[in-house]
Scaffold this motif. Sequence first.
Motif, PDB file in Angstrom:
ATOM      1  N   MET A   1       0.840  -1.184   0.000  1.00 19.69           N
ATOM      2  CA  MET A   1       0.000   0.000   0.000  1.00 19.69           C
ATOM      3  C   MET A   1       0.881   1.241   0.000  1.00 19.69           C
ATOM      4  N   ALA A   2       0.571   2.132  -0.861  1.00 17.38           N
ATOM      5  CA  ALA A   2       1.408   3.307  -1.061  1.00 17.38           C
ATOM      6  C   ALA A   2       1.155   4.400  -0.036  1.00 17.38           C
ATOM      7  N   PHE A   3      -0.058   4.460   0.501  1.00 19.16           N
ATOM      8  CA  PHE A   3      -0.411   5.552   1.406  1.00 19.16           C
ATOM      9  C   PHE A   3      -0.820   5.007   2.772  1.00 19.16           C
ATOM     10  N   LYS A   4      -0.414   5.700   3.800  1.00 22.80           N
ATOM     11  CA  LYS A   4      -0.652   5.286   5.179  1.00 22.80           C
ATOM     12  C   LYS A   4      -2.139   5.093   5.488  1.00 22.80           C
ATOM     13  N   CYS A  55      -4.588  12.067   7.632  1.00 19.27           N
ATOM     14  CA  CYS A  55      -3.553  11.062   7.885  1.00 19.27           C
ATOM     15  C   CYS A  55      -2.219  11.456   7.261  1.00 19.27           C
ATOM     16  N   MET A  56      -2.287  12.163   6.169  1.00 21.34           N
ATOM     17  CA  MET A  56      -1.067  12.534   5.474  1.00 21.34           C
ATOM     18  C   MET A  56      -0.550  13.915   5.887  1.00 21.34           C
ATOM     19  N   GLY A  57      -1.131  14.452   6.955  1.00 17.77           N
ATOM     20  CA  GLY A  57      -0.761  15.783   7.417  1.00 17.77           C
ATOM     21  C   GLY A  57       0.593  15.837   8.097  1.00 17.77           C
ATOM     22  N   GLN A  58       0.909  17.006   8.589  1.00 18.91           N
ATOM     23  CA  GLN A  58       2.209  17.269   9.189  1.00 18.91           C
ATOM     24  C   GLN A  58       2.312  16.879  10.662  1.00 18.91           C
ATOM     25  N   SER A  59       1.175  16.798  11.351  1.00 19.98           N
ATOM     26  CA  SER A  59       1.245  16.565  12.793  1.00 19.98           C
ATOM     27  C   SER A  59       0.045  15.771  13.290  1.00 19.98           C
ATOM     28  N   LYS A  60       0.182  15.263  14.517  1.00 17.52           N
ATOM     29  CA  LYS A  60      -0.934  14.563  15.152  1.00 17.52           C
ATOM     30  C   LYS A  60      -2.090  15.517  15.403  1.00 17.52           C
ATOM     31  N   ALA A  61      -1.782  16.747  15.769  1.00 16.25           N
ATOM     32  CA  ALA A  61      -2.837  17.738  16.018  1.00 16.25           C
ATOM     33  C   ALA A  61      -3.655  17.976  14.753  1.00 16.25           C
ATOM     34  N   GLU A  62      -2.975  18.041  13.620  1.00 17.22           N
ATOM     35  CA  GLU A  62      -3.683  18.242  12.358  1.00 17.22           C
ATOM     36  C   GLU A  62      -4.540  17.018  12.023  1.00 17.22           C
ATOM     37  N   PHE A  63      -4.008  15.817  12.256  1.00 20.44           N
ATOM     38  CA  PHE A  63      -4.778  14.597  12.004  1.00 20.44           C
ATOM     39  C   PHE A  63      -6.022  14.573  12.895  1.00 20.44           C
TER      40      PHE A  63
END
Length: 116
Positions: A1-4, A55-63
């Motif tokens: 799988m290419a994306f998380k 999921c593909m963001g920069q931080s846990k807060a953003e997710f």
Amino acid sequence: MAFKFEELKVWQISLNLSNEIDVIAKNFPRIELFSLSNQIKKAADSVNLNIAEGCMGQSKAEFKRFLTYSVRSGLEVVSCLFMASSRNYITELEFKRLYSEYEQLCKMISKLKTSL
């Protein structure tokens, strides 16, 4: 799988539910094409898309922020299901099943958010 996000169970479930909503909404009366039918499909897609985008963001807060959007969209789907049921566009059985599945999905997304 290419994306998380592809590995996330909540994303997989939301994709399946989005596809189910698409099929059901196609059976709504034509008069609903640009209103309830469109709205429920957009909300169902939004659950899935927000999980992937966050999921593909920069931080846990953003997710976490995107997971919040995802839950809100899930609640929007449930509200649309109530309207579809009250207008007799879906059966009581369809309503109960989808309501339950979205309830479980929203709980799973909330638990994922808490675990971050």
